[in-house]
Design a protein around this motif. Structure first.
Motif, mmCIF file in Angstrom:
data_model
loop_
_atom_site.group_PDB
_atom_site.id
_atom_site.type_symbol
_atom_site.label_atom_id
_atom_site.label_comp_id
_atom_site.label_asym_id
_atom_site.label_seq_id
_atom_site.Cartn_x
_atom_site.Cartn_y
_atom_site.Cartn_z
ATOM 1 N N LYS A 30 0.218 -1.205 0.058
ATOM 2 C CA LYS A 30 -0.209 0.418 0.061
ATOM 3 C C LYS A 30 1.071 1.554 0.161
ATOM 4 C CE LYS A 30 -3.529 -2.198 -0.100
ATOM 5 N NZ LYS A 30 -4.609 -2.614 -1.506
ATOM 6 N N LYS A 31 2.237 1.294 1.173
ATOM 7 C CA LYS A 31 2.734 2.484 0.871
ATOM 8 C C LYS A 31 2.867 2.945 -0.861
ATOM 9 C CE LYS A 31 7.432 3.902 2.588
ATOM 10 N NZ LYS A 31 7.515 4.435 4.056
ATOM 11 N N THR A 32 3.559 2.154 -1.005
ATOM 12 C CA THR A 32 4.017 2.061 -2.629
ATOM 13 C C THR A 32 3.104 1.791 -3.783
ATOM 14 O OG1 THR A 32 4.654 0.058 -3.054
ATOM 15 C CG2 THR A 32 6.137 1.160 -1.841
ATOM 16 N N LYS A 33 1.877 2.175 -3.322
ATOM 17 C CA LYS A 33 0.907 2.157 -4.450
ATOM 18 C C LYS A 33 0.836 1.159 -4.467
ATOM 19 C CE LYS A 33 -0.568 6.886 -3.854
ATOM 20 N NZ LYS A 33 -0.068 6.275 -2.382
ATOM 21 N N GLY A 34 0.970 -0.434 -4.412
ATOM 22 C CA GLY A 34 1.397 -1.596 -5.163
ATOM 23 C C GLY A 34 0.132 -2.587 -4.802
ATOM 24 N N GLU A 35 0.347 -3.966 -5.128
ATOM 25 C CA GLU A 35 -0.229 -4.457 -4.642
ATOM 26 C C GLU A 35 -0.287 -5.829 -3.663
ATOM 27 O OE1 GLU A 35 -2.997 -6.281 -8.265
ATOM 28 O OE2 GLU A 35 -2.341 -4.515 -9.077
ATOM 29 N N PHE A 36 -2.006 -5.772 -2.493
ATOM 30 C CA PHE A 36 -1.114 -6.533 -1.868
ATOM 31 C C PHE A 36 -2.180 -8.029 -1.991
ATOM 32 C CE2 PHE A 36 -3.470 -9.220 1.916
ATOM 33 C CZ PHE A 36 -2.114 -9.304 2.304
ATOM 34 N N LYS A 37 -1.734 -9.243 -2.077
ATOM 35 C CA LYS A 37 -3.052 -9.771 -2.620
ATOM 36 C C LYS A 37 -2.753 -11.628 -1.576
ATOM 37 C CE LYS A 37 -1.666 -9.383 -7.270
ATOM 38 N NZ LYS A 37 -0.935 -9.790 -9.074
ATOM 39 N N LEU A 38 -4.316 -12.232 -1.821
ATOM 40 C CA LEU A 38 -4.173 -13.280 -0.519
ATOM 41 C C LEU A 38 -4.111 -14.945 -1.686
ATOM 42 C CD1 LEU A 38 -4.310 -14.257 2.642
ATOM 43 C CD2 LEU A 38 -6.856 -13.493 2.203
ATOM 44 N N ARG A 39 -3.273 -15.594 -0.845
ATOM 45 C CA ARG A 39 -3.370 -16.789 -2.033
ATOM 46 C C ARG A 39 -3.469 -17.773 -0.677
ATOM 47 N NH1 ARG A 39 1.752 -16.881 -4.315
ATOM 48 N NH2 ARG A 39 3.199 -18.192 -2.959
ATOM 49 N N ILE A 40 -3.830 -19.087 -0.335
ATOM 50 C CA ILE A 40 -3.961 -19.601 0.509
ATOM 51 C C ILE A 40 -3.450 -21.097 -1.037
ATOM 52 C CG2 ILE A 40 -6.223 -21.612 1.902
ATOM 53 C CD1 ILE A 40 -5.931 -18.245 2.107
ATOM 54 N N GLU A 41 -2.402 -21.695 0.000
ATOM 55 C CA GLU A 41 -1.533 -22.867 0.302
ATOM 56 C C GLU A 41 -2.277 -24.064 0.383
ATOM 57 O OE1 GLU A 41 2.773 -21.250 0.301
ATOM 58 O OE2 GLU A 41 1.669 -20.033 -1.683
ATOM 59 N N ASP A 42 -3.013 -24.610 -0.129
ATOM 60 C CA ASP A 42 -3.995 -25.344 0.189
ATOM 61 C C ASP A 42 -3.095 -26.474 -0.960
ATOM 62 O OD1 ASP A 42 -4.812 -24.291 -1.971
ATOM 63 O OD2 ASP A 42 -7.471 -24.779 -1.439
ATOM 64 N N THR A 43 -2.450 -26.374 -1.319
ATOM 65 C CA THR A 43 -1.937 -28.658 -1.886
ATOM 66 C C THR A 43 -2.041 -29.395 -1.345
ATOM 67 O OG1 THR A 43 0.387 -27.521 -2.375
ATOM 68 C CG2 THR A 43 -1.388 -27.655 -3.925
ATOM 69 N N ASP A 44 -2.109 -29.600 -0.185
ATOM 70 C CA ASP A 44 -1.817 -30.512 0.759
ATOM 71 C C ASP A 44 -2.932 -31.200 1.618
ATOM 72 O OD1 ASP A 44 -0.218 -32.009 2.523
ATOM 73 O OD2 ASP A 44 0.547 -31.453 3.820
ATOM 74 N N GLN A 45 -3.433 -32.081 0.418
ATOM 75 C CA GLN A 45 -4.940 -32.264 1.089
ATOM 76 C C GLN A 45 -5.088 -32.370 2.212
ATOM 77 O OE1 GLN A 45 -7.489 -31.035 -0.578
ATOM 78 N NE2 GLN A 45 -6.620 -30.622 -2.449
ATOM 79 N N ALA A 46 -4.155 -33.458 2.699
ATOM 80 C CA ALA A 46 -4.551 -34.384 3.745
ATOM 81 C C ALA A 46 -4.298 -33.095 5.214
ATOM 82 C CB ALA A 46 -3.099 -35.438 4.213
ATOM 83 N N ARG A 47 -3.515 -32.548 5.323
ATOM 84 C CA ARG A 47 -3.452 -31.273 6.151
ATOM 85 C C ARG A 47 -4.180 -30.360 5.877
ATOM 86 N NH1 ARG A 47 2.290 -29.757 7.105
ATOM 87 N NH2 ARG A 47 1.728 -29.119 9.027
ATOM 88 N N ASN A 48 -5.014 -29.818 4.590
ATOM 89 C CA ASN A 48 -5.678 -28.649 5.028
ATOM 90 C C ASN A 48 -6.732 -29.054 5.458
ATOM 91 O OD1 ASN A 48 -3.646 -27.478 3.548
ATOM 92 N ND2 ASN A 48 -4.172 -27.769 1.956
ATOM 93 N N GLN A 74 -4.859 -22.306 -4.689
ATOM 94 C CA GLN A 74 -3.745 -23.361 -5.570
ATOM 95 C C GLN A 74 -4.061 -24.600 -5.542
ATOM 96 O OE1 GLN A 74 0.043 -23.872 -2.672
ATOM 97 N NE2 GLN A 74 1.669 -21.949 -4.143
ATOM 98 N N SER A 75 -5.185 -25.422 -4.678
ATOM 99 C CA SER A 75 -5.612 -26.279 -5.627
ATOM 100 C C SER A 75 -6.510 -26.528 -6.284
ATOM 101 C CB SER A 75 -6.887 -26.933 -4.384
ATOM 102 O OG SER A 75 -7.571 -25.535 -4.186
ATOM 103 N N LYS A 76 -6.405 -25.123 -6.828
ATOM 104 C CA LYS A 76 -7.650 -24.242 -8.179
ATOM 105 C C LYS A 76 -6.779 -24.755 -8.905
ATOM 106 C CE LYS A 76 -11.090 -22.619 -6.096
ATOM 107 N NZ LYS A 76 -12.593 -21.990 -5.656
ATOM 108 N N ARG A 77 -5.435 -24.556 -9.322
ATOM 109 C CA ARG A 77 -4.480 -23.665 -9.799
ATOM 110 C C ARG A 77 -3.442 -25.079 -10.200
ATOM 111 N NH1 ARG A 77 -2.994 -18.930 -9.811
ATOM 112 N NH2 ARG A 77 -1.081 -19.282 -10.149
ATOM 113 N N GLY A 78 -3.955 -26.336 -10.402
ATOM 114 C CA GLY A 78 -2.997 -27.563 -10.765
ATOM 115 C C GLY A 78 -2.548 -27.934 -11.863
ATOM 116 N N TYR A 180 5.546 -28.335 -2.942
ATOM 117 C CA TYR A 180 5.623 -26.896 -1.880
ATOM 118 C C TYR A 180 6.175 -25.887 -2.788
ATOM 119 C CZ TYR A 180 6.199 -23.440 1.084
ATOM 120 O OH TYR A 180 6.067 -22.308 1.413
ATOM 121 N N ASN A 181 7.822 -26.060 -3.055
ATOM 122 C CA ASN A 181 8.524 -24.970 -3.053
ATOM 123 C C ASN A 181 9.045 -24.604 -5.239
ATOM 124 O OD1 ASN A 181 10.429 -24.357 -1.188
ATOM 125 N ND2 ASN A 181 10.660 -26.792 -0.783
ATOM 126 N N PHE A 182 8.188 -25.392 -5.502
ATOM 127 C CA PHE A 182 7.221 -25.914 -7.298
ATOM 128 C C PHE A 182 6.348 -24.885 -7.099
ATOM 129 C CE2 PHE A 182 5.510 -26.615 -11.234
ATOM 130 C CZ PHE A 182 6.935 -26.107 -12.759
#
Ligand code: GLU
Length: 476
Positions: A30-48, A74-78, A180-182
């Motif tokens: 916000k300070k730099t007039k950019g954008e802030f985005k929220l991403r849910i990292e839910d690829t690990d089905q067993a633990r989510n 992330q679960s929708k970006r397979g 994950y790292n990928f």
């Protein structure tokens, strides 16, 4: 212009460490007039868990930090991940590895026996033979065999990882699921991140993600690895110390601005300044000034800040917040006076509600010690005369100062000491001796209600026989 994100894995609730990372990312964008985005990292089905996703979104709503894009899952970006994995395979930058679990285990054991750090030995990196039967391969990325992976961290300074610290790690499991790292690296690129702020527990993931960026020809964002929040003893923050679900802070009566103010200072500072409005945070925050060492959670400071915000937000806001605690002041004609009075001593909304209840609720019992100490043989007569004064001036007694104007002469004429009159009145009006100024309480309750309560107290407690009983009880 910074594009930042917060990328929680919904394996548990959002806790304050996560919220601080999100806040820093949000402020920087916000300070730099950019954008802030929220991403849910839910690829690990067993633990989510879906509940955790809900709690995270709810927490962001509560603190008012909105994502500038639709929340990504992330679960929708397979398909996207598969596309990039195939690209790397086609380009020879990734390869199939047919090593069995037993082989991997045996390799690890040998390396450990030789006091080496376990790492994949690259045996399928240039494999051209016939793959072994019955093994679904994983896909590994080709990490550099020599040289260094280096970057300038905005918090930690120059970071350098030797090629021997990153092996050809798995980017897709044998069932095709990307790792994950990928996916983090792919998403950070696709979501156009310029700056990645995250906990320093992710520092060792960064060289791996750089391998992915390099292989895919993506520009590497600027990283800021933020030191942890510890407990006051310097140990990992536990639930007991405050590592709770962010929404628990709402239940405990904290205002979101107090929590954000508390978090911005946990790991960053601007001289000695403690209070930061959102505008000031936006003006002053710079992730390049984030402290290099871990910070310590300090509950007293959080309480103090919350007290500050309770005193400084509008009464209208407090009325809205108090509804959550089943305290409805909307229709109360003295709500402003009541809040001005009660917020002075409240550090949480729960304390504020208690202070309000203490005045508004008709007492069901009277503090025994107070009665014993302050109700004397002459008290009832004194109260009766005082009520006559109140009744006489009823029409003009609205503000605390009006009540003071008739009470002080009464005290002087009757040669009383203040507590002789005030404590029996406090006990009558609220049941105890701890209420705020008597003038304030009478003004808030109104003369009629105050007289009703004094009469009830006289009937139930302050008459002679009850004094005797009281004395007997104590003697017994
Ligand atoms: N999903 C990770 C976590 O919840 C954060 C990943 C990142 O910020 O790069 O810890």
């Amino acid at each position: 212009m910074a594009i930042t994100r917060f990328a929680p894995s919904p394996t548990g609730y959002l806790h304050i460490g996560g919220l601080r990372t999100a806040l820093y990312s949000y402020l920087w964008a916000k300070k730099t007039k950019g954008e802030f985005k929220l991403r849910i990292e839910d690829t690990d089905q067993a633990r989510n868990s879906e509940d955790a996703v809900k709690a995270i979104i709810e927490a962001f709503d509560w603190v008012g930090m909105d994502s500038d894009c639709e929340v990504e899952y992330q679960s929708k970006r397979g398909d996207l991940y598969t596309k990039y994995i195939n690209q790397l395979l086609d380009e020879g930058k990734a390869y199939k590895c047919y090593m069995s679990k037993d082989e991997l285990q045996a390799l690890r054991e040998t390396q450990e026996a030789n006091k080496q750090t376990p790492r994949y030995d690259g045996r399928y990196r240039d494999f051209t033979g016939t793959p072994p039967e019955g093994i679904e391969p994983v896909i590994r990325i080709k990490a550099p065999l020599e040289g260094k992976l280096e970057f300038e961290d905005g918090v930690k300074g120059s970071m350098s990882f030797g090629a021997d610290q990153v092996d050809d790690f798995v980017i897709a499991r044998s069932n095709g699921a990307p790792t994950y790292n990928f996916v983090v690296a792919v998403d950070d690129h696709l979501m156009a991140m310029t700056d990645v702020l995250r906990g320093d527990d992710h520092l060792t993931n960064t060289p791996k993600q750089m391998v992915v960026y390099n292989a895919l020809g993506f520009a590497i964002p600027k990283f800021y690895h933020i030191p942890m929040i510890n407990n006051p003893q310097g140990k990992k923050l536990s639930k007991r110390d405050g590592a709770m679900n962010v929404m628990d802070y709402k239940d405990l009566g904290y205002l979101p601005e107090a929590l954000l103010n508390f978090l911005v200072r946990l790991g960053w500072s601007n001289g000695d300044q403690e209070i930061f409005s959102l505008d000031e945070m936006l003006e002053l925050f710079d992730p390049n000034n984030i402290n290099k060492s871990a910070s310590a959670y300090n509950e007293e400071k959080l309480l103090w800040l919350n007290g500050h915000y309770i005193k400084n937000v509008t009464n209208e806001r407090l009325i809205k917040e108090l509804k959550f605690f089943d305290c409805e002041l909307h229709g109360h004609d003295k709500k402003e006076m009541l809040l001005d009075l009660c917020k002075e001593r409240a550090n949480t909304l729960i304390e504020l509600k208690q202070a309000i209840d203490n005045i508004l609720a008709v007492p069901l019992s009277y503090d025994k010690k107070g009665v014993k100490k302050f109700i004397k043989e002459t008290t009832v007569d004194m109260l009766e005369s005082y009520m006559v004064i109140l009744k006489e001036h009823k029409e003009t007694l609205h503000l605390p100062v009006d009540i003071e104007l008739v009470t002080k002469p009464f005290i002087e004429t009757n040669e009383l000491k203040f507590p002789q009159l005030f404590q029996p009145i406090r006990i009558s009006l609220t049941g105890g001796t701890q209420a705020p100024s008597v003038y304030d309480v009478i003004a808030v309750l109104g003369v009629e209600e105050s007289i009703k309560r004094i009469q009830a107290a006289i009937r139930q407690n302050f008459n002679k026989s009850s004094l005797e009983t009281c004395g007997k009880e104590e003697d017994a």
